[in-house]
Design a protein around this motif. Structure first.
Motif, PDB file in Angstrom:
ATOM      1  N   ASP A  72       0.461 -34.619 -17.539  1.00  0.00           N
ATOM      2  CA  ASP A  72      -0.043 -35.854 -16.956  1.00  0.00           C
ATOM      3  C   ASP A  72       1.114 -36.841 -16.849  1.00  0.00           C
ATOM      4  O   ASP A  72       1.696 -37.245 -17.856  1.00  0.00           O
ATOM      5  CB  ASP A  72      -1.162 -36.439 -17.819  1.00  0.00           C
ATOM      6  CG  ASP A  72      -1.908 -37.553 -17.102  1.00  0.00           C
ATOM      7  OD1 ASP A  72      -1.248 -38.513 -16.675  1.00  0.00           O
ATOM      8  OD2 ASP A  72      -3.144 -37.467 -16.972  1.00  0.00           O
ATOM      9  N   GLY A  73       1.469 -37.213 -15.636  1.00  0.00           N
ATOM     10  CA  GLY A  73       2.569 -38.143 -15.413  1.00  0.00           C
ATOM     11  C   GLY A  73       2.090 -39.529 -15.059  1.00  0.00           C
ATOM     12  O   GLY A  73       2.801 -40.257 -14.362  1.00  0.00           O
ATOM     13  N   ARG A  74       0.935 -39.884 -15.529  1.00  0.00           N
ATOM     14  CA  ARG A  74       0.313 -41.148 -15.153  1.00  0.00           C
ATOM     15  C   ARG A  74       1.253 -42.338 -15.371  1.00  0.00           C
ATOM     16  O   ARG A  74       1.808 -42.532 -16.449  1.00  0.00           O
ATOM     17  CB  ARG A  74      -0.959 -41.355 -15.971  1.00  0.00           C
ATOM     18  CG  ARG A  74      -1.944 -42.353 -15.393  1.00  0.00           C
ATOM     19  CD  ARG A  74      -3.170 -42.437 -16.294  1.00  0.00           C
ATOM     20  NE  ARG A  74      -3.746 -41.118 -16.527  1.00  0.00           N
ATOM     21  CZ  ARG A  74      -4.712 -40.564 -15.791  1.00  0.00           C
ATOM     22  NH1 ARG A  74      -5.197 -41.239 -14.762  1.00  0.00           N
ATOM     23  NH2 ARG A  74      -5.190 -39.374 -16.092  1.00  0.00           N
ATOM     24  N   GLY A  75       1.433 -43.131 -14.327  1.00  0.00           N
ATOM     25  CA  GLY A  75       2.271 -44.313 -14.411  1.00  0.00           C
ATOM     26  C   GLY A  75       3.747 -44.047 -14.169  1.00  0.00           C
ATOM     27  O   GLY A  75       4.534 -44.985 -14.053  1.00  0.00           O
ATOM     28  N   MET A  76       4.153 -42.775 -14.101  1.00  0.00           N
ATOM     29  CA  MET A  76       5.553 -42.418 -13.915  1.00  0.00           C
ATOM     30  C   MET A  76       5.879 -42.216 -12.422  1.00  0.00           C
ATOM     31  O   MET A  76       4.990 -42.046 -11.594  1.00  0.00           O
ATOM     32  CB  MET A  76       5.884 -41.144 -14.687  1.00  0.00           C
ATOM     33  CG  MET A  76       5.717 -41.267 -16.189  1.00  0.00           C
ATOM     34  SD  MET A  76       7.010 -42.308 -16.908  1.00  0.00           S
ATOM     35  CE  MET A  76       6.453 -42.369 -18.621  1.00  0.00           C
ATOM     36  N   VAL A 413      11.071 -41.282 -13.993  1.00  0.00           N
ATOM     37  CA  VAL A 413      11.413 -42.590 -14.555  1.00  0.00           C
ATOM     38  C   VAL A 413      10.147 -43.425 -14.708  1.00  0.00           C
ATOM     39  O   VAL A 413       9.090 -43.090 -14.168  1.00  0.00           O
ATOM     40  CB  VAL A 413      12.442 -43.333 -13.671  1.00  0.00           C
ATOM     41  CG1 VAL A 413      13.787 -42.628 -13.701  1.00  0.00           C
ATOM     42  CG2 VAL A 413      11.941 -43.474 -12.231  1.00  0.00           C
ATOM     43  N   GLN A 414      10.285 -44.549 -15.441  1.00  0.00           N
ATOM     44  CA  GLN A 414       9.116 -45.349 -15.786  1.00  0.00           C
ATOM     45  C   GLN A 414       8.674 -46.292 -14.679  1.00  0.00           C
ATOM     46  O   GLN A 414       7.498 -46.637 -14.588  1.00  0.00           O
ATOM     47  CB  GLN A 414       9.407 -46.164 -17.050  1.00  0.00           C
ATOM     48  CG  GLN A 414       9.602 -45.295 -18.289  1.00  0.00           C
ATOM     49  CD  GLN A 414      10.032 -46.116 -19.494  1.00  0.00           C
ATOM     50  OE1 GLN A 414      10.625 -47.176 -19.344  1.00  0.00           O
ATOM     51  NE2 GLN A 414       9.732 -45.625 -20.674  1.00  0.00           N
ATOM     52  N   LYS A 415       9.624 -46.735 -13.844  1.00  0.00           N
ATOM     53  CA  LYS A 415       9.300 -47.720 -12.819  1.00  0.00           C
ATOM     54  C   LYS A 415       9.726 -47.214 -11.455  1.00  0.00           C
ATOM     55  O   LYS A 415      10.438 -46.206 -11.337  1.00  0.00           O
ATOM     56  CB  LYS A 415       9.978 -49.050 -13.139  1.00  0.00           C
ATOM     57  CG  LYS A 415       9.514 -49.664 -14.456  1.00  0.00           C
ATOM     58  CD  LYS A 415      10.228 -50.979 -14.741  1.00  0.00           C
ATOM     59  CE  LYS A 415       9.781 -51.561 -16.085  1.00  0.00           C
ATOM     60  NZ  LYS A 415      10.478 -52.840 -16.390  1.00  0.00           N
TER      61      LYS A 415
END
Length: 456
Positions: A72-76, A413-415
């Motif tokens: 799950d890469g939610r938000g990535m 990456v995060q953003k």
């Protein structure tokens, strides 16, 4: 840690028991995908990877693959990763073969998944093969052969033989250095076209930019030769007076000549490897003692950093790097870079690493900052390190983009890097060569390197 990050790592740990996943299949759900086919973000999508190839990228509700590991890469956000297209892999004689592998880790830990090494050694071919076989982790490599320059090329015929030898040895590219005369250069260029190998590099002053471009230069390193081509009084280009790269002759430049040079660059389909950060650090006015203390320097052998310090300090001692002398040249380079880019000349991401105060991997983020400060958009910056690099080797669509059928090479990456370039400095995970690696593994390797070279 933010909730999205916690959720990401909980899902990761629930499915993967080791820090490196040697998986034939992987499904990442709920991730935002920057394909680099355009400047759009595919929000909340799934990407399905099998045998190192992207099989599908679809909206979350449209995919169903049973029996495979899922993340799950939610938000990535994921994008194709970065390239360093003016690298200098070290030779084993310098600091041992271990240092070569450490350099590869530094690239990966900074999201650099492809490199073009521009000063070849036979060990680099072996290193490339070991990475491709999965024996050691590292970015995919394009390797240039040993330097062709005014000293190594003794005659036009010798230049032709060197071209053939490097092609037969398996090198991907030829690196030309200064002091070639025109007959030697023309022989090299002609033979390179005959055997089918790319070539580029510095622009020898005797040869000049026009002859280089019109005879097939694939890449102009360091935006070399443009200043010289715009100085009409060639007596001002005396290297004993004009400084490194003729930087002190910048006041003699006739900018009215630039449009014609740009048109010639476009007509001959040449690429530019700008290495902005090299000039700002090696030949810039920031003191060597400040650069020496920057955090990334502690991932390198102390002897190498001392060599860099000595090299730059000698230039400082001569007075050539005084701010009032260097600043006009750096401003000229920024303007030249932006004009070439705005006119459509393709740029390939390059910082020249390892080189004086440019640490592998880390220096790419400094190059990104320099390109941004010059006025390039975030999307175009990412393009220089992905799409453009693939097209340079006529491999467009095979890598450097995220689409079905392309190589499964990407960085998480995060953003959104289209809005925030700082996020590129902290890759959360990468996928390359069928392996998915998380940040913990990068940091472990970097910490081991740092401990090895700890200053007493």
């Amino acid at each position: 840690m933010k909730p999205a990050e916690i959720l990401f790592w909980l899902f990761f740990l629930s499915f993967f028991t080791s820090s490196t996943l040697f998986s034939q299949e992987l499904l990442i759900n709920h991730v935002n995908v920057i394909t680099m086919q355009d400047d759009k973000v595919l929000e909340d999508h799934s990407i399905y990877v099998k045998d190192g190839i992207i099989m599908e990228i679809v909206p979350e509700e449209a995919i169903s693959v049973a029996g495979i590991r899922t993340l799950d890469g939610r938000g990535m956000y994921i994008f194709p990763g970065l390239a360093e297209f003016h690298a200098h892999l070290p030779n084993p004689e310098q600091f041992g073969p271990e240092f070569q592998e450490e350099v590869l880790w530094m690239y990966l830990a900074n999201g650099v998944l492809r490199i073009r090494s521009m000063l070849g050694h036979e060990s680099h071919l072996t290193l490339k093969e070991r990475v491709e076989k999965g024996e050691i982790p590292g970015p995919r490599m394009f390797i240039s052969g040993p330097s062709l320059n005014g000293n190594s090329v003794t005659s036009p015929d010798a230049g032709r033989q060197m071209v053939r030898d490097q092609k037969n040895a398996g090198y991907d590219h030829l690196k030309l250095h200064p002091w070639l005369d025109t007959p030697k250069f023309l022989a090299i260029a002609d033979e390179a076209k005959k055997v089918g190998i790319y070539y580029g590099g510095h622009v020898s002053q005797d040869v000049g930019l026009v002859t280089s471009l019109t005879n097939g230069y694939r890449s102009v390193e360091h935006i070399d030769g443009y200043l010289e081509a715009m100085v009409t009084d060639k007596s001002k280009l005396d290297p004993t007076k004009s400084g490194p790269f003729n930087m002190l002759a910048v006041g003699e430049v006739a900018m009215s000549l630039l449009p014609g040079l740009i048109e010639m660059t476009l007509e001959n389909k040449a690429y530019i490897a700008p290495t902005m950060t090299l000039f700002e650090r090696y030949f810039g006015f920031q003191p060597a003692y400040e650069l020496r203390q920057q955090p990334e320097m502690f991932y390198l052998p102390g002897q190498l950093v001392t060599q860099w310090f000595t090299t730059k300090s000698q230039l400082e001692g001569s007075g050539v790097l005084a701010e009032e002398k260097v600043k006009p040249y750096l401003e000229f380079r920024q303007k030249l870079f932006l004009e070439l880019h705005k006119s459509g000349v393709p740029m390939i991401m390059s910082s020249d690493s390892p080189q004086v105060f440019n640490v592998p991997g880390f220096s790419i983020h400094r190059e990104i900052e320099s390109m941004s400060q010059a006025g390039m958009s975030n999307y175009e910056i990412l393009k220089t390190g992905s799409v453009n690099c693939a097209e340079y080797f006529e491999q467009g669509g095979e890598w450097g983009v995220l689409k079905p059928g392309a190589a499964a090479e990407f960085v998480m990456v995060q953003k959104n890097p289209l809005e925030n370039l700082e996020t590129l400095k902290r890759p959360q995970a990468i996928m390359i060569g069928g392996k998915f690696m998380q940040r913990d593994e990068f940091m472990l390797e970097l910490n081991l390197i740092r401990q090895k070279y700890i200053r007493q």
